[in-house]
Design a protein around this motif. Structure first.
Motif, short mmCIF file in Angstrom:
data_model
loop_
_atom_site.label_atom_id
_atom_site.label_comp_id
_atom_site.label_asym_id
_atom_site.label_seq_id
_atom_site.Cartn_x
_atom_site.Cartn_y
_atom_site.Cartn_z
N GLN A 407 53.67 47.37 20.89
CA GLN A 407 54.61 46.88 19.89
C GLN A 407 55.20 48.02 19.07
O GLN A 407 56.40 48.02 18.77
CB GLN A 407 53.90 45.89 18.96
CG GLN A 407 54.81 45.22 17.95
CD GLN A 407 55.89 44.36 18.60
OE1 GLN A 407 55.67 43.79 19.67
NE2 GLN A 407 57.06 44.27 17.97
N ILE A 408 54.38 49.00 18.73
CA ILE A 408 54.88 50.15 17.97
C ILE A 408 55.89 50.94 18.79
O ILE A 408 56.93 51.37 18.29
CB ILE A 408 53.70 51.03 17.53
CG1 ILE A 408 52.76 50.25 16.60
CG2 ILE A 408 54.20 52.29 16.83
CD1 ILE A 408 51.50 51.02 16.22
N VAL A 409 55.60 51.11 20.07
CA VAL A 409 56.51 51.87 20.93
C VAL A 409 57.82 51.12 21.12
O VAL A 409 58.90 51.73 21.16
CB VAL A 409 55.83 52.17 22.28
CG1 VAL A 409 56.81 52.82 23.24
CG2 VAL A 409 54.62 53.08 22.07
N MET A 410 57.76 49.81 21.23
CA MET A 410 59.00 49.02 21.38
C MET A 410 59.89 49.14 20.16
O MET A 410 61.12 49.26 20.27
CB MET A 410 58.64 47.56 21.64
CG MET A 410 58.11 47.29 23.04
SD MET A 410 59.33 47.62 24.33
CE MET A 410 60.58 46.42 23.91
N THR A 411 59.28 49.14 18.98
CA THR A 411 60.07 49.31 17.75
C THR A 411 60.72 50.69 17.70
O THR A 411 61.89 50.84 17.33
CB THR A 411 59.18 49.09 16.53
OG1 THR A 411 58.55 47.80 16.61
CG2 THR A 411 59.99 49.17 15.25
N ALA A 412 59.95 51.71 18.05
CA ALA A 412 60.51 53.07 18.07
C ALA A 412 61.58 53.22 19.15
O ALA A 412 62.57 53.95 18.96
CB ALA A 412 59.40 54.09 18.29
N LEU A 413 61.42 52.52 20.25
CA LEU A 413 62.43 52.56 21.31
C LEU A 413 63.74 51.96 20.85
O LEU A 413 64.83 52.48 21.17
CB LEU A 413 61.91 51.82 22.55
CG LEU A 413 62.86 51.71 23.74
CD1 LEU A 413 63.26 53.09 24.25
CD2 LEU A 413 62.23 50.89 24.86
N ASP A 414 63.67 50.91 20.07
CA ASP A 414 64.90 50.31 19.53
C ASP A 414 65.60 51.28 18.57
O ASP A 414 66.83 51.39 18.60
CB ASP A 414 64.55 49.00 18.81
CG ASP A 414 65.78 48.33 18.22
OD1 ASP A 414 66.64 47.88 18.99
OD2 ASP A 414 65.87 48.26 16.98
N GLU A 428 60.49 55.66 26.23
CA GLU A 428 60.55 55.05 27.56
C GLU A 428 59.46 55.60 28.47
O GLU A 428 58.86 54.84 29.26
CB GLU A 428 61.93 55.29 28.17
CG GLU A 428 63.04 54.44 27.56
CD GLU A 428 64.39 54.73 28.17
OE1 GLU A 428 64.49 55.70 28.96
OE2 GLU A 428 65.36 54.00 27.87
N ASN A 429 59.18 56.89 28.37
CA ASN A 429 58.09 57.46 29.16
C ASN A 429 56.74 56.88 28.75
O ASN A 429 55.87 56.63 29.60
CB ASN A 429 58.07 58.99 28.98
CG ASN A 429 59.31 59.65 29.54
OD1 ASN A 429 59.94 59.14 30.48
ND2 ASN A 429 59.68 60.80 29.00
N ILE A 430 56.55 56.65 27.44
CA ILE A 430 55.29 56.06 26.99
C ILE A 430 55.17 54.63 27.50
O ILE A 430 54.08 54.19 27.93
CB ILE A 430 55.21 56.09 25.46
CG1 ILE A 430 55.14 57.53 24.95
CG2 ILE A 430 53.98 55.33 24.97
CD1 ILE A 430 55.08 57.65 23.45
N MET A 431 56.24 53.87 27.49
CA MET A 431 56.19 52.49 27.98
C MET A 431 55.84 52.44 29.45
O MET A 431 55.07 51.56 29.89
CB MET A 431 57.54 51.80 27.73
CG MET A 431 57.81 51.44 26.28
SD MET A 431 56.57 50.32 25.59
CE MET A 431 56.73 48.92 26.67
N ARG A 432 56.37 53.38 30.23
CA ARG A 432 56.01 53.40 31.64
C ARG A 432 54.53 53.72 31.83
O ARG A 432 53.88 53.16 32.72
CB ARG A 432 56.87 54.44 32.38
CG ARG A 432 58.29 53.96 32.65
CD ARG A 432 58.99 54.87 33.65
NE ARG A 432 59.25 56.18 33.09
CZ ARG A 432 60.40 56.51 32.49
NH1 ARG A 432 61.37 55.61 32.37
NH2 ARG A 432 60.58 57.73 32.00
N GLU A 433 53.99 54.61 30.99
CA GLU A 433 52.57 54.92 31.10
C GLU A 433 51.70 53.74 30.69
O GLU A 433 50.67 53.48 31.30
CB GLU A 433 52.24 56.15 30.24
CG GLU A 433 52.81 57.45 30.76
CD GLU A 433 52.22 57.85 32.09
OE1 GLU A 433 51.05 57.50 32.35
OE2 GLU A 433 52.93 58.51 32.89
#
Length: 465
Positions: A407-414, A428-433
């Motif tokens: 959830q934290i990564v999705m917010t930062a991605l936005d 995006e790299n973190i989400m893939r991992e």
């Protein structure tokens, strides 16, 4: 010695000789390189005031973060414009849209003021720029043109390196005209390191690290910043030899350097405290005296504005040092393995950092990533650290999932998609991992599938009987 000139007095000196100067004939169509003044008293820069606006080569972006009003402020009387300004024949809204998109492509943090038509920019190189859109008065030249809308874009350097400022300024002014090419800006960043043969590379590296550590231990804020900047260079393989980067990364992560030729570890003296200083800045945002981890960070809220500003810069530099060291760990993880333990280097680093600071490093990095809206540069460096840890340690990835990292990564991605390209790529790299299943999870799933297939086959055989 007597003078040959009888009219010259004995105490007088020779007059200065003037070199002959060849006059340069200027073209009659060109204007003399002097500053001109408009009817309202505005001083125009000579090299920029008469520069024609380039043809718009790029379409307007579909989304903008800067929505200025059509009525801008006029330049005050007798206000000297900066040389880093440009007169553009276009509407303020179009210019603001292109500048906003250029800030996103260059990963520049921007705070826009729609009412005043100003923007405060902060780059990842700690350069602060103030942009202002002015309303240009109609002159005799612009009155005859078809498009009578003239806007002045002025850039001022508030802090940081002047060379880096001119690079960003040129890109911003080109973006205002619609002729900014992000690929050319990427080529500027690429630097070529010259290999120098040095027999005493190890001794020189240790000496440089000791100098950086001595600067960090000082009580002066500028000395501490110089020390952290030195560590950033020493841990970056693109700016220093790989042996030096590997040695500095080992000291940053583990506090000691392991020599491949000998079985004994060569420990750095404890009073250097490089690892403790980096962890203190990353997790607490400050560099306490003797790296006191027992005190709570909330007690340091009474810092002055200047000290708080320096702490923010040191926090950003410490994140950069940690990101560089973890990048070297990811690339050369085999040579950084500890001899006294069979654990992966990333797991050993996470456990030791928790023992030193009494706080989990993954939680601190995710906390920094969660502040991407206000500090995107820090969030981008935190994302680099997390990506390297996830790729080097499966346990770190599992622990991050328990900490609601997705959830934290999705917010930062936005946030990255709207304002910061580098942050977008790292998240995006973190989400893939995070979305990639571990090998153990795949083996468990395969075992479950095999068990189900065996049970189905057993049931079918019983039905046949």
């Amino acid at each position: 010695m007597k003078s040959n000139n009888p009219s010259k007095s004995p105490g007088s000196t020779d007059p200065p000789r003037v070199r002959s100067v060849t006059p340069i004939l200027l073209d009659s169509s060109s204007e003399p390189p002097v500053r001109s003044r408009t009817s309202s008293g505005v001083m125009k820069p000579a090299s920029i005031a008469k520069r024609p606006s380039a043809d718009i080569k790029q379409p307007l972006p579909a989304f903008t973060n800067w929505n200025v009003s059509s009525e801008l402020r006029e330049v005050p009387s007798f206000y000297p414009l900066e040389k880093s300004s440009r007169f553009i024949q276009d509407t303020p809204s179009n210019i603001a849209s292109r500048i906003s998109d250029a800030c996103r492509l260059m990963s520049v943090q921007a705070t826009f003021d729609d009412a005043l038509g100003t923007a405060n920019l902060v780059t990842d190189d700690h350069v602060e720029i103030h942009l202002t859109l002015w309303k240009a008065n109609r002159t005799e030249d612009s009155a005859d043109s078809e498009d009578k809308t003239m806007t002045i874009v002025e850039a001022q350097r508030r802090k940081g390196c002047s060379v880096v400022f001119h690079r960003y300024c040129r890109n911003l002014l080109d973006a205002a005209q619609g002729c900014f090419d992000p690929k050319e800006d990427e080529n500027w960043v690429v630097c070529h390191r010259v290999e120098v043969q040095n027999k005493n590379e190890g001794e020189s590296s240790l000496l440089a690290i000791e100098i950086a550590a001595s600067l960090i231990r000082k009580d002066r804020m500028d000395a501490r910043r110089l020390g952290m900047e030195s560590l950033c260079l020493l841990t970056d393989p693109s700016k220093t030899p790989m042996e030096t980067a590997l040695l500095a990364s080992q000291i940053v992560l583990f506090g000691s350097a392991q020599d491949d030729m000998s079985q004994e570890a060569e420990y750095i003296p404890d009073e250097l405290g490089i690892r403790e200083a980096v962890l203190s800045l990353v997790q607490f945002g400050r560099l306490g005296e003797y790296c006191d981890f027992e005190s709570d960070g909330e007690e340091e809220d009474n810092t002055t504005g200047v000290e708080a500003e320096f702490n923010d810069v040191l926090h950003n530099l410490a994140l950069a040092v940690l990101a560089n060291a973890l990048e070297v760990l990811e690339t050369h993880g085999g040579s950084m393995a500890r001899s006294e333990t069979s654990k992966p280097p990333a797991n050993a680093f996470l456990e030791e950092s928790k023992e030193i600071s009494k706080r989990e490093l993954l939680s601190s990095l995710l906390n920094v990533l969660g502040k991407a809206e206000s500090k995107p540069h820090d969030a981008c460096l935190s994302a680099q650290c997390l990506r390297s840890l996830f790729q080097a340690s499966k346990e770190a990835k599992r622990r991050a999932r328990d900490l609601n990292a997705k959830q934290i990564v999705m917010t930062a991605l936005d946030v990255g998609r709207r304002t910061h390209v580098k942050l977008e790529n790292e998240t995006e790299n973190i989400m893939r991992e995070l979305e990639r299943p571990d090998e153990e999870e795949e083996e468990e799933e395969e075992e479950e599938v095999d068990i189900e297939q065996d049970s189905d086959g057993h049931d079918d055989s019983e039905d046949d009987n």
